[in-house]
Design a protein around this motif. Sequence first.
Motif, PDB file in Angstrom:
ATOM      1  N   TYR A 217       0.865  -1.288   0.240  1.00 34.29           N
ATOM      2  CA  TYR A 217       0.101   0.236  -0.248  1.00 34.29           C
ATOM      3  C   TYR A 217       0.634   0.805  -0.194  1.00 34.29           C
ATOM      4  O   TYR A 217       2.512   1.613   0.147  1.00 34.29           O
ATOM      5  N   PRO A 218       0.072   2.461   0.038  1.00 36.20           N
ATOM      6  CA  PRO A 218       1.051   3.988  -0.445  1.00 36.20           C
ATOM      7  C   PRO A 218       1.995   4.103   1.190  1.00 36.20           C
ATOM      8  O   PRO A 218       1.993   5.026   1.221  1.00 36.20           O
ATOM      9  N   THR A 219       1.149   3.464   1.993  1.00 30.12           N
ATOM     10  CA  THR A 219       1.240   4.024   3.887  1.00 30.12           C
ATOM     11  C   THR A 219       2.110   2.829   4.100  1.00 30.12           C
ATOM     12  O   THR A 219       2.355   1.772   3.673  1.00 30.12           O
ATOM     13  N   ALA A 220       3.107   2.928   5.550  1.00 25.20           N
ATOM     14  CA  ALA A 220       3.783   2.416   5.617  1.00 25.20           C
ATOM     15  C   ALA A 220       3.430   1.910   7.041  1.00 25.20           C
ATOM     16  O   ALA A 220       3.819   0.335   7.743  1.00 25.20           O
ATOM     17  N   ALA A 221       2.080   1.272   7.233  1.00 27.73           N
ATOM     18  CA  ALA A 221       1.266   0.197   7.554  1.00 27.73           C
ATOM     19  C   ALA A 221       1.620  -0.131   7.569  1.00 27.73           C
ATOM     20  O   ALA A 221       1.954  -1.540   6.391  1.00 27.73           O
ATOM     21  N   GLU A 222       1.522  -1.542   8.459  1.00 25.53           N
ATOM     22  CA  GLU A 222       1.795  -3.598   8.604  1.00 25.53           C
ATOM     23  C   GLU A 222       1.001  -3.881   8.149  1.00 25.53           C
ATOM     24  O   GLU A 222      -0.577  -4.070   8.284  1.00 25.53           O
ATOM     25  N   ILE A 223       0.928  -5.028   7.322  1.00 26.50           N
ATOM     26  CA  ILE A 223       0.134  -6.026   6.724  1.00 26.50           C
ATOM     27  C   ILE A 223       0.498  -7.000   8.074  1.00 26.50           C
ATOM     28  O   ILE A 223       1.292  -7.477   7.492  1.00 26.50           O
ATOM     29  N   ILE A 224      -0.565  -7.506   8.548  1.00 26.48           N
ATOM     30  CA  ILE A 224      -0.954  -8.379   9.598  1.00 26.48           C
ATOM     31  C   ILE A 224      -0.889  -9.833   9.327  1.00 26.48           C
ATOM     32  O   ILE A 224      -0.859 -10.618   9.754  1.00 26.48           O
ATOM     33  N   THR A 225      -1.463  -9.957   8.349  1.00 25.72           N
ATOM     34  CA  THR A 225      -1.722 -11.251   7.773  1.00 25.72           C
ATOM     35  C   THR A 225      -0.573 -12.363   7.628  1.00 25.72           C
ATOM     36  O   THR A 225       0.065 -11.788   7.157  1.00 25.72           O
TER      37      THR A 225
END
Length: 746
Positions: A217-225
Amino acid sequence: MNLQANFEQIPLKEYAERAYLDYSMYVVLDRALPFVGDGLKPVQRRIIYAMSELGLAATAKPKKSARTIGDVIGKFHPHGDSSCYEAMVLMAQPFSYRYPLVDGQGNFGSPDDPKSFAAMRYTESKLSPIAEALLGELAHGTVDWVPNFDGTLEEPSWLPARVPHVLLNGSMGIAVGMATDIPPHNLREVVAACIHLLDNPDATVADLAQHVPGPDYPTAAEIITPRKELLSIYQTGTGSLRARAVYQVEDGNIVVTALPHQVSPSKILEQIAAQMRAKKLPMVEDLRDESDHENPIRLVVVPRSNRVDPAEVMQHLFATTDLEKSYRVNLNMIGLDGRPQVKDLKKILTEWLSFRTDTVTRRLTHRLGKVERRLHLLEGLHIAYLNLDEVIRIVRSEDEPKPVLMKRFRLSDEQADYILETRLRQLARLEEMKIESERNQLEEERARINVLLKSPAKLKTLIKGELQADAAKYGDERRSPLVEREVAQALDESALVASEPVTVVLSQKGWIRAAKGHDVDAEGLNYREGDGLLAAMKARTTQQIAVIDSTGRSYSTPAHTLPSARGNGEPLTGRFSPPAGASFDALTAGDNDTRLILATDFGYGFVTRFDALTGRNKAGKQIISLSDGARVLAPQTSADPARDRIVVVTTEGHLLMFSVAELPELDKGKGNKLIEVPKAKLASGEERVAGIAVVSEGKGEVTLYAGQRKLTLRWNDLVEYGGNRATRGGLLPRGLRRVERIETTG
């Protein structure tokens, strides 16, 4: 005149079916779903094409967005200007598109409010550099051209994308009976998967997922799946994934620095503030938004003290706000066959590589045609140079030199025209050398193109090289880190309430309230007319309170939800649904493991845990069995049944003390006999149990009230009344034989 000649009569049912089917097909194919080849919906494709026609390349000066939108809706897309402009704005927002296709100047919205963009008369725009990867080969015979809506112009059916754009920026859309939710991906990762698939056509989705581990994604948020679930998404084309905000602890404060895709910072602040107002975040003292130009996302959560665990606070906020968000994935798109289909990762890349191979083949074929035409013309010019004097003579002497030239030198119509159009200065010796050099170069190019067209392996190498070049030119590092984490769980409600002392007050008519502190004069509070104090109980806001009605049913509610004692409180009948005619007779509070002694004025009782009295049912639960005419006494707490003693006193002045351990521990029931009271006196109401009290062994005292008199008995006094359970007990002094109530006072 026949009025029906211009009309077709069909049943309404058939017309409605046909009309709705036409509309459905239009929405699916021409509005909502992207094409696997260029990854664009028609409106996006038309915007980008119109901008290229206006000369708005990445290196050009931008023009007013209104100019672009005017061209789009006037020439190619006869729909609303606002929706068309919104589609363009979306392609220009770096927080919405992983690889923006439009370079916007002016207010194009913000992560806080993506739709706060300025009107198109104020903003300017041009194409971004990566748009060249969609448009670069447009003029090279790579696409089919179709008439626009009014047939006056032509527009491309698709754009000759050099990269798998359908995965890069993803897409969202709702059609009729279907939808698409394609997340964005990293260009370098997708290109690596394409190259792997070119080298290994039998590769599985799991093999490709080694190169494309997840969305980006365009943000630095974590993908936790978990990786396993991400793989399942790529194998089936559907599923869901979760993204979580990133935070760090600075000087004891929690600082959120990245939010999940399409999550507004103001909405997060609003969600947290709402919990604080509802007193559901006692561990948080303050909330600040310190975002600025250098730190686009900087939300500060200030804990109440340094004893608060930041990780625990964030786990709760992840579970109760959009700091952790779930995204639906549905890889639905228009395939090369023109039909919508949910595709797995391999099918998407396989179809795109087939599209790319066809595009490159068409580009090479188109170029080959141009090279051969130029060589054909140069061949004619070469003949003219070899016979220059003869050509000049024919042109000077013949009225119609073209057919004579064609016949004399066996030239084609096109060659003859080209010779006749050649300027005199091109007949110089130097020009002849240049033409010969050009001819040699073109022949080399023709040979090279023919080799590529005849060799699938060399064509594949060419495609790989172009993919790698574009990945190097436009690619970047992954932004969304893949970190496997458990889905956040909200804290228990009791853990979210500050532990404060309160005094719960129940009136005779069933009105309840809670006063702050334990030193509260319950009798001195104001009551409604005709009402008065029934019971008061010291508790804490983290505890549950329980009330027992005249039928022996118990009801519970959290203490922190009770109304303030500043007013008259609220009726318990608003929270609970007791049987008709029942009244609320007893009040208690405690933790789940707190041991209580429940008793009736008929002299029966048992020990139970407070947990047995609690429940979410508004109708309550039967806890104590009552004989006809029996009434529930105020419950008493026992900290240590092995050492505690129970003191039972009757209205006739009989008092008995025995060990709490002699009573059974039950979840519900009638219990055992506490003290002997003659059945005749019970039946007539002449004697009942006035109350019970619990004292610790070797200490503690009780006070008995009989009218205006009261008597305090200390441990040494109480020992004289000790005995076995269910005996008559000792008789109190003569003046205290009409006992009304008993209290533990020490």
